[in-house]
Motif scaffolding. Structure first.
Motif, PDB file in Angstrom:
ATOM      1  N   ALA A 107      -4.947 -57.654 -37.021  1.00  7.91           N
ATOM      2  CA  ALA A 107      -3.724 -57.053 -36.493  1.00  7.91           C
ATOM      3  C   ALA A 107      -3.832 -55.538 -36.435  1.00  7.91           C
ATOM      4  N   GLN A 108      -4.540 -54.936 -37.372  1.00  5.05           N
ATOM      5  CA  GLN A 108      -4.736 -53.493 -37.327  1.00  5.05           C
ATOM      6  C   GLN A 108      -5.594 -53.081 -36.138  1.00  5.05           C
ATOM      7  N   VAL A 109      -6.617 -53.857 -35.835  1.00  2.56           N
ATOM      8  CA  VAL A 109      -7.429 -53.587 -34.648  1.00  2.56           C
ATOM      9  C   VAL A 109      -6.565 -53.651 -33.397  1.00  2.56           C
ATOM     10  N   GLU A 110      -5.727 -54.675 -33.317  1.00  2.46           N
ATOM     11  CA  GLU A 110      -4.832 -54.821 -32.170  1.00  2.46           C
ATOM     12  C   GLU A 110      -3.885 -53.630 -32.044  1.00  2.46           C
ATOM     13  N   LEU A 111      -3.349 -53.183 -33.192  1.00  2.00           N
ATOM     14  CA  LEU A 111      -2.456 -52.036 -33.181  1.00  2.00           C
ATOM     15  C   LEU A 111      -3.169 -50.782 -32.689  1.00  2.00           C
ATOM     16  N   GLY A 115      -1.463 -50.197 -29.460  1.00  2.00           N
ATOM     17  CA  GLY A 115      -0.179 -49.629 -29.862  1.00  2.00           C
ATOM     18  C   GLY A 115       0.254 -48.473 -28.969  1.00  2.00           C
ATOM     19  N   ALA A 116       1.567 -48.298 -28.842  1.00  2.00           N
ATOM     20  CA  ALA A 116       2.115 -47.233 -28.011  1.00  2.00           C
ATOM     21  C   ALA A 116       2.412 -45.995 -28.850  1.00  2.00           C
ATOM     22  N   PRO A 117       2.015 -44.805 -28.392  1.00  2.00           N
ATOM     23  CA  PRO A 117       2.366 -43.576 -29.117  1.00  2.00           C
ATOM     24  C   PRO A 117       3.885 -43.380 -29.108  1.00  2.00           C
ATOM     25  N   THR A 118       4.493 -43.413 -30.275  1.00  2.00           N
ATOM     26  CA  THR A 118       5.947 -43.405 -30.409  1.00  2.00           C
ATOM     27  C   THR A 118       6.398 -42.210 -31.239  1.00  2.00           C
ATOM     28  N   PRO A 119       7.374 -41.415 -30.749  1.00  2.00           N
ATOM     29  CA  PRO A 119       7.836 -40.257 -31.536  1.00  2.00           C
ATOM     30  C   PRO A 119       8.463 -40.691 -32.857  1.00  2.00           C
TER      31      PRO A 119
END
Length: 305
Positions: A107-111, A115-119
């Motif tokens: 799951a960390q690899v997937e993130l 993953g989306a850069p989120t403020p």
């Protein structure tokens, strides 16, 4: 185009757990086509240069360690204008818990890859005569900072017991602090066990000290626990894990964007310790002196979520 990463790893985090976490994770990312660099450091002084180089090369900076490591990396990422990811490998991992970072390697690899850069909000913290520092989760003064000092000397205990044992020991010997707290210009006086200025809901390895806190609302939650009998405080400790403590009469919850704190122990010259994300920050300014100043930095850093 696949992402590229620079892992900044504190080899001492989690009793040496961080290197064991990063090696297989980096391997799986490379197998997926990502470029990965790994730098090991336990010195906050070298972090800004490492981050600046990574961001200049277009890499996502990945903090691998505990909450203290994350705060030092996050501030440098803000200054460099980069993007951050968090892989928990410390003792507390409370900000990663707040971000709901997965614990499984897959799951960390997937993130990291998707993953989306989120403020995300951060805290700007200033002690008189010192430059400002960035903190991710929370700043606290009084008995909680004392518990943090005890944790630092409790490596002989199993990890799951370090924070609970330290909390009980700190409460068993605490002294009330005469606090002056100002939130967005609203001043209040307290005879308190501690005060917490929180961006994140969690601290102390899963204690929900500020159950309504959010990392993207542009506000701080200020939790003041008024002085009470030592046994009463120890009996109330389990309530902190699910946030039920905020319903107690001794607990005051304030909200705002700028907080100042000063205070002293009654009839004592002993300093009141301040902690921030598991690290000792300094001493609380005495009543009447220039205070500790904590301000929220809304959306200061982009974190992969």
């Amino acid at each position: 185009m696949s992402r590229s990463f620079t892992f900044l790893v504190n080899p001492n985090s989690g009793g040496g757990a961080a290197p064991r976490v990063v090696v297989p994770l980096a391997r799986r990312l490379r197998e997926a086509g990502a470029a990965v660099e790994v730098s090991y450091t336990s010195s906050p002084a070298v972090v800004p240069d490492l981050v600046k180089a990574a961001v200049a090369d277009g890499r996502v900076v990945v903090s691998v360690g505990g909450d203290g490591m994350l705060s030092s990396v996050a501030g440098a990422v803000v200054d460099a204008g980069g993007e951050l990811a968090v892989i928990p490998a410390g003792r507390g991992n409370d900000f990663a818990r707040m971000l709901e970072v997965p614990t499984s390697e897959a799951a960390q690899v997937e993130l990291l890859l998707g993953g989306a850069p989120t403020p995300v909000d951060l805290l700007s913290v200033v002690l008189p005569g010192r430059p400002s520092v960035m903190v991710a989760g929370s700043v606290y003064a009084g008995v909680d900072a004392r518990a943090g000092e005890i944790v630092d000397r409790s490596h002989w205990l199993p990890g799951r017991l370090q924070y609970p044992v330290a909390a009980v020991r700190a409460l068993a010997t605490y002294r009330p602090v005469a606090l002056t707290v100002e939130v967005d210009g609203r001043r209040s006086e307290h005879r308190a066990a501690n005060v917490v200025v929180a961006n994140s809901r969690y601290y102390g390895k899963g204690m929900a000290i500020a159950p309504e806190a959010s990392v993207d609302d542009g506000e701080l939650d200020v939790i003041v626990i008024e002085a009470a009998g030592r046994l009463d405080l120890i009996r109330s400790l389990p309530k902190v894990y699910d946030g039920a403590h905020v319903a107690l009469d001794e607990v005051k919850v304030l909200r705002g964007s700028r907080v100042t704190v000063s205070g002293s122990y009654a009839r004592s010259r002993a300093v009141v310790p301040i902690g921030a994300d598991g690290e000792r920050l300094g001493d609380l300014p005495a009543t009447g002196a220039d205070p500790l100043v904590v301000e929220v930095r809304p959306g200061a850093v982009k974190i992969l979520r």
